[in-house]
Write a protein that holds these residues in place. Sequence first.
Motif, PDB file in Angstrom:
ATOM      1  N   ALA A 204     -10.642  24.673  37.224  1.00  0.00           N
ATOM      2  CA  ALA A 204      -9.747  23.619  36.768  1.00  0.00           C
ATOM      3  C   ALA A 204      -8.399  24.196  36.360  1.00  0.00           C
ATOM      4  CB  ALA A 204     -10.381  22.856  35.610  1.00  0.00           C
ATOM      5  N   GLU A 208      -4.885  23.332  37.968  1.00  0.00           N
ATOM      6  CA  GLU A 208      -3.792  22.767  37.166  1.00  0.00           C
ATOM      7  C   GLU A 208      -2.534  23.631  37.270  1.00  0.00           C
ATOM      8  OE1 GLU A 208      -6.044  20.008  33.851  1.00  0.00           O
ATOM      9  OE2 GLU A 208      -5.997  22.169  33.588  1.00  0.00           O
ATOM     10  N   ILE A 211      -0.936  22.769  40.537  1.00  0.00           N
ATOM     11  CA  ILE A 211      -0.277  21.466  40.471  1.00  0.00           C
ATOM     12  C   ILE A 211       1.033  21.586  39.702  1.00  0.00           C
ATOM     13  CG2 ILE A 211      -0.449  19.111  39.531  1.00  0.00           C
ATOM     14  CD1 ILE A 211      -3.519  19.409  39.994  1.00  0.00           C
ATOM     15  N   TYR A 212       0.969  22.363  38.642  1.00  0.00           N
ATOM     16  CA  TYR A 212       2.166  22.568  37.831  1.00  0.00           C
ATOM     17  C   TYR A 212       3.294  23.171  38.668  1.00  0.00           C
ATOM     18  CZ  TYR A 212       5.271  24.498  34.365  1.00  0.00           C
ATOM     19  OH  TYR A 212       6.381  24.817  33.655  1.00  0.00           O
ATOM     20  N   LYS A 213       2.921  24.147  39.496  1.00  0.00           N
ATOM     21  CA  LYS A 213       3.938  24.774  40.361  1.00  0.00           C
ATOM     22  C   LYS A 213       4.485  23.759  41.367  1.00  0.00           C
ATOM     23  CE  LYS A 213       2.011  29.390  40.366  1.00  0.00           C
ATOM     24  NZ  LYS A 213       1.160  30.243  41.187  1.00  0.00           N
ATOM     25  N   LYS A 215       4.585  20.563  41.081  1.00  0.00           N
ATOM     26  CA  LYS A 215       5.373  19.562  40.383  1.00  0.00           C
ATOM     27  C   LYS A 215       6.782  20.103  40.131  1.00  0.00           C
ATOM     28  CE  LYS A 215       5.967  17.121  36.201  1.00  0.00           C
ATOM     29  NZ  LYS A 215       6.286  17.602  34.859  1.00  0.00           N
ATOM     30  N   ARG A 218       8.859  19.875  43.105  1.00  0.00           N
ATOM     31  CA  ARG A 218       9.250  18.526  43.464  1.00  0.00           C
ATOM     32  C   ARG A 218      10.361  18.005  42.560  1.00  0.00           C
ATOM     33  NH1 ARG A 218       4.514  14.142  43.559  1.00  0.00           N
ATOM     34  NH2 ARG A 218       4.602  14.596  41.349  1.00  0.00           N
TER      35      ARG A 218
ATOM     36  N   ARG B  85       1.562  15.226  31.626  1.00  0.00           N
ATOM     37  CA  ARG B  85       2.827  14.974  32.281  1.00  0.00           C
ATOM     38  C   ARG B  85       3.525  16.296  32.638  1.00  0.00           C
ATOM     39  NH1 ARG B  85       7.807  14.186  30.852  1.00  0.00           N
ATOM     40  NH2 ARG B  85       7.374  14.449  28.644  1.00  0.00           N
ATOM     41  N   ILE B  86       3.483  17.244  31.681  1.00  0.00           N
ATOM     42  CA  ILE B  86       4.113  18.545  31.939  1.00  0.00           C
ATOM     43  C   ILE B  86       3.434  19.226  33.132  1.00  0.00           C
ATOM     44  CG2 ILE B  86       4.479  20.878  31.032  1.00  0.00           C
ATOM     45  CD1 ILE B  86       4.551  19.553  28.196  1.00  0.00           C
ATOM     46  N   LEU B  87       2.117  19.199  33.134  1.00  0.00           N
ATOM     47  CA  LEU B  87       1.386  19.885  34.208  1.00  0.00           C
ATOM     48  C   LEU B  87       1.428  19.110  35.518  1.00  0.00           C
ATOM     49  CD1 LEU B  87      -1.802  21.192  32.366  1.00  0.00           C
ATOM     50  CD2 LEU B  87       0.086  22.567  33.241  1.00  0.00           C
ATOM     51  N   GLY B  88       1.677  17.842  35.416  1.00  0.00           N
ATOM     52  CA  GLY B  88       1.730  17.049  36.644  1.00  0.00           C
ATOM     53  C   GLY B  88       0.405  16.404  36.992  1.00  0.00           C
ATOM     54  N   THR B  89      -0.585  16.504  36.084  1.00  0.00           N
ATOM     55  CA  THR B  89      -1.891  15.901  36.392  1.00  0.00           C
ATOM     56  C   THR B  89      -1.981  14.460  35.886  1.00  0.00           C
ATOM     57  OG1 THR B  89      -2.797  16.975  34.424  1.00  0.00           O
ATOM     58  CG2 THR B  89      -3.210  18.037  36.533  1.00  0.00           C
ATOM     59  N   TRP B  93      -3.266  13.514  42.707  1.00  0.00           N
ATOM     60  CA  TRP B  93      -2.898  14.357  43.847  1.00  0.00           C
ATOM     61  C   TRP B  93      -4.022  14.278  44.857  1.00  0.00           C
ATOM     62  CZ3 TRP B  93       1.667  17.216  44.183  1.00  0.00           C
ATOM     63  CH2 TRP B  93       2.439  17.299  43.013  1.00  0.00           C
ATOM     64  N   LEU B 116      -9.315  15.980  36.972  1.00  0.00           N
ATOM     65  CA  LEU B 116      -7.970  16.525  37.137  1.00  0.00           C
ATOM     66  C   LEU B 116      -7.095  15.577  37.941  1.00  0.00           C
ATOM     67  CD1 LEU B 116      -8.986  20.161  38.004  1.00  0.00           C
ATOM     68  CD2 LEU B 116      -8.050  19.354  35.856  1.00  0.00           C
TER      69      LEU B 116
END
Lengths: 219, 219
Positions: A204, A208, A211-213, A215, A218, B85-89, B93, B116
């Motif tokens: 996980a 995450e 996904i953070y990267k 985001k 983007r 929100r910070i992580l983008g989850t 996705w 996730l």
Amino acid sequence: MFVKIGTMSNKKRNIPQDTASRLSLYLRSLRMLGKKRVDVASSEEITQFLNVTPVQFRKDLSYFGGFGKRGVGYDVARLTREIERILGTDAAWKIAIVGAGKLGSALLGYSGFDELNLQIVAAFDSDPGRIGKVRQGVRIEGASRMKEILKEKGIRIAVLAVPADSAQKVGEELAKCGIRAILNFAPVNLILPKGVSVSNVDMASELESLIYKLKGERA
Amino acid sequence: MFVKIGTMSNKKRNIPQDTASRLSLYLRSLRMLGKKRVDVASSEEITQFLNVTPVQFRKDLSYFGGFGKRGVGYDVARLTREIERILGTDAAWKIAIVGAGKLGSALLGYSGFDELNLQIVAAFDSDPGRIGKVRQGVRIEGASRMKEILKEKGIRIAVLAVPADSAQKVGEELAKCGIRAILNFAPVNLILPKGVSVSNVDMASELESLIYKLKGERA
């Protein structure tokens, strides 16, 4: 073609953990070559898909006194057996899956353990709704029977797939039940007695971070 | 009880990857507290199961300009949302599972991705015996349709569960198909174009290292 390989010492040596991890990679590479019916392979061929140089490979093997003949190569089957012996995966090990929720169930169905000579012989959960169910031929037992079953079956390796908030507690129980190695899937850093080794897998977190990267890209 | 939390900046900042990884741990902790109906938690409570100090936790949050009120604590629900929100989850996705063998199939059945906000919307394999089968509601498609489907569905994250000897090649294909993040289960260090992030999970290596330690202990 005659390929000589030094007989590797059976003595217990103080080998760095990194070397052990790389041996595990070499083993994967050798098994792959074996499946392709390659009998003899160079250090370049063995390391080609790994992030390891042939020099490092030869250095690692020298720890064990074993090496191929220069310019000839390594006997794939023999080196496979030698590394399995060094790592201890030549013998079968019994393992228990602790926590039979989403992840634990997926792991019960994951037959990749076979390749490592690992046999899932027990599974535990504390949820009465799961206890008694049979998954992939393994009956899920209640946590109260853990000590009895682990001792009886002589299990020393456990895969921990319980929620984060019970991982430390369950880990401690496992240590008391004779477990000496834990593959921990809970996103928790277990603090356990010195004799218990823990490796962590945190899917996980890895996802995450990815996904953070993404985001960030983007934004 | 009134809990104040600074509004976190939405701007893209250069945040260290370690911080992102820890945010992911905090998130797990916060979700756990949320499930237990804890409304407000101290940094000590949030980090108690993690290998992170409360000081580090507060420092990490300060990156985003957000922090609880000293001596009061953090609003669990709000901090959860902020970190998501910070992580983008916070947004869903779409992901693809590439390789539907033993591990890929286990992953298709692993519903932990849901937590996730990851939706498995495609699966691929090159084995004709697997193509066309439906697992967990996802139809396994042939590798030849990968580009078309990934582009059509706008998938940018892939879970790579192919054998080691095809991982690099498939990884390169994925990069060409618009994939920007790969969770790699193959025991191979992928070398991919700069815009593609890779995280590695190597269960087998971890297990072999554990066995190696156990074996040393027994010797």
